[in-house]
Design a protein around this motif. Sequence first.
Motif, short mmCIF file in Angstrom:
data_model
loop_
_atom_site.label_atom_id
_atom_site.label_comp_id
_atom_site.label_asym_id
_atom_site.label_seq_id
_atom_site.Cartn_x
_atom_site.Cartn_y
_atom_site.Cartn_z
N ASP A 1 34.77 43.78 49.04
CA ASP A 1 34.51 42.90 50.18
C ASP A 1 33.39 41.90 49.92
O ASP A 1 33.13 41.02 50.74
CB ASP A 1 34.22 43.72 51.45
N ARG A 2 32.72 42.02 48.78
CA ARG A 2 31.70 41.05 48.39
C ARG A 2 32.21 40.09 47.31
O ARG A 2 31.45 39.27 46.79
CB ARG A 2 30.46 41.78 47.89
N LEU A 3 33.48 40.20 46.98
CA LEU A 3 34.08 39.34 45.96
C LEU A 3 35.04 38.34 46.61
O LEU A 3 35.60 38.60 47.68
CB LEU A 3 34.85 40.18 44.94
N ASP A 4 35.22 37.22 45.96
CA ASP A 4 36.16 36.20 46.42
C ASP A 4 37.58 36.66 46.10
O ASP A 4 37.90 36.94 44.94
CB ASP A 4 35.85 34.88 45.71
N LEU A 5 38.42 36.76 47.10
CA LEU A 5 39.80 37.22 46.90
C LEU A 5 40.80 36.08 47.06
O LEU A 5 42.00 36.32 47.23
CB LEU A 5 40.13 38.34 47.89
N SER A 6 40.35 34.84 47.00
CA SER A 6 41.24 33.70 47.15
C SER A 6 41.98 33.43 45.85
O SER A 6 41.53 33.85 44.77
CB SER A 6 40.45 32.46 47.57
N PRO A 7 43.12 32.73 45.90
CA PRO A 7 43.84 32.40 44.67
C PRO A 7 42.95 31.66 43.68
O PRO A 7 42.16 30.80 44.05
CB PRO A 7 44.98 31.49 45.17
N GLY A 8 43.07 32.04 42.40
CA GLY A 8 42.29 31.40 41.36
C GLY A 8 40.93 32.02 41.11
O GLY A 8 40.21 31.58 40.21
N SER A 9 40.58 33.04 41.88
CA SER A 9 39.23 33.64 41.76
C SER A 9 39.22 34.93 40.96
O SER A 9 38.18 35.57 40.84
CB SER A 9 38.67 33.92 43.16
N LEU A 10 40.36 35.34 40.41
CA LEU A 10 40.45 36.65 39.76
C LEU A 10 39.49 36.76 38.57
O LEU A 10 38.81 37.78 38.41
CB LEU A 10 41.88 36.91 39.30
N GLU A 11 39.42 35.74 37.75
CA GLU A 11 38.54 35.80 36.58
C GLU A 11 37.09 35.99 36.99
O GLU A 11 36.36 36.76 36.37
CB GLU A 11 38.67 34.53 35.73
N ALA A 12 36.66 35.31 38.06
CA ALA A 12 35.28 35.45 38.53
C ALA A 12 35.01 36.87 39.02
O ALA A 12 33.92 37.41 38.81
CB ALA A 12 35.01 34.44 39.65
N ALA A 13 35.99 37.48 39.69
CA ALA A 13 35.82 38.86 40.17
C ALA A 13 35.69 39.82 39.00
O ALA A 13 34.82 40.70 38.99
CB ALA A 13 37.01 39.25 41.05
N VAL A 14 36.54 39.66 37.99
CA VAL A 14 36.47 40.51 36.81
C VAL A 14 35.13 40.32 36.10
O VAL A 14 34.49 41.29 35.67
CB VAL A 14 37.64 40.21 35.85
#
Length: 209
Positions: free
Chosen positions: A86-99
Amino acid sequence: MPSADRGIQPRRRPRQVRAELTRERILTAAAHVFAEHGYAAGTTNRIAERAGVSIGSLYQYFPNKDAILAELLVRHIDRGSWTAPDRLDLSPGSLEAAVRTWVRDAVANHGEDPQLLRIMIEEAPLSRELLDTVDRHGRIRVGRVRDLLARHPDVHVGDLDTAAELIVFTVEMNTHKVMADPRGIPVETFENELVAMVTRYLRGDDPRT
């Protein structure tokens, strides 16, 4: 799961402030002694001398140096955490930033002296508390990864549970190895390559492209 060694359980859990401070001094001293002298030469006599306590006092809290090292590893694991979904961006294109956030969390969790980290990984025996701690944190981290996989629009994996287990194992084990010997691979290079590998897997990219 391997069974715990009953011979390394701590002997005394402090209930008073003074006793807790003594126990803390012993653990802090042990971390320094193991890092400076190595595990074989990091005797309980050296630890007691560094902590400023008698050898008899040390044995009131820990039956041997194996128990001290197991407790240091328990604390190492307990201090570490991964950012909640819930503290990570879950929008399209944000997966690399979350990882990348999770990989950086893992690197930060292993910021101790490399020599001490290597000793904890290679030498720490299995106590009941250590096994319970590993299991507890593993379940928390796998649960957080699975939560993100289930909610992120860019994730395309066959089985969420298996994918979450694989990611936690891959990130943790590789981070352990690199941080215990930072001379092998520069941390920045390690981070970039691990993030790229995990992101491609989660997106379901064709490995041939």
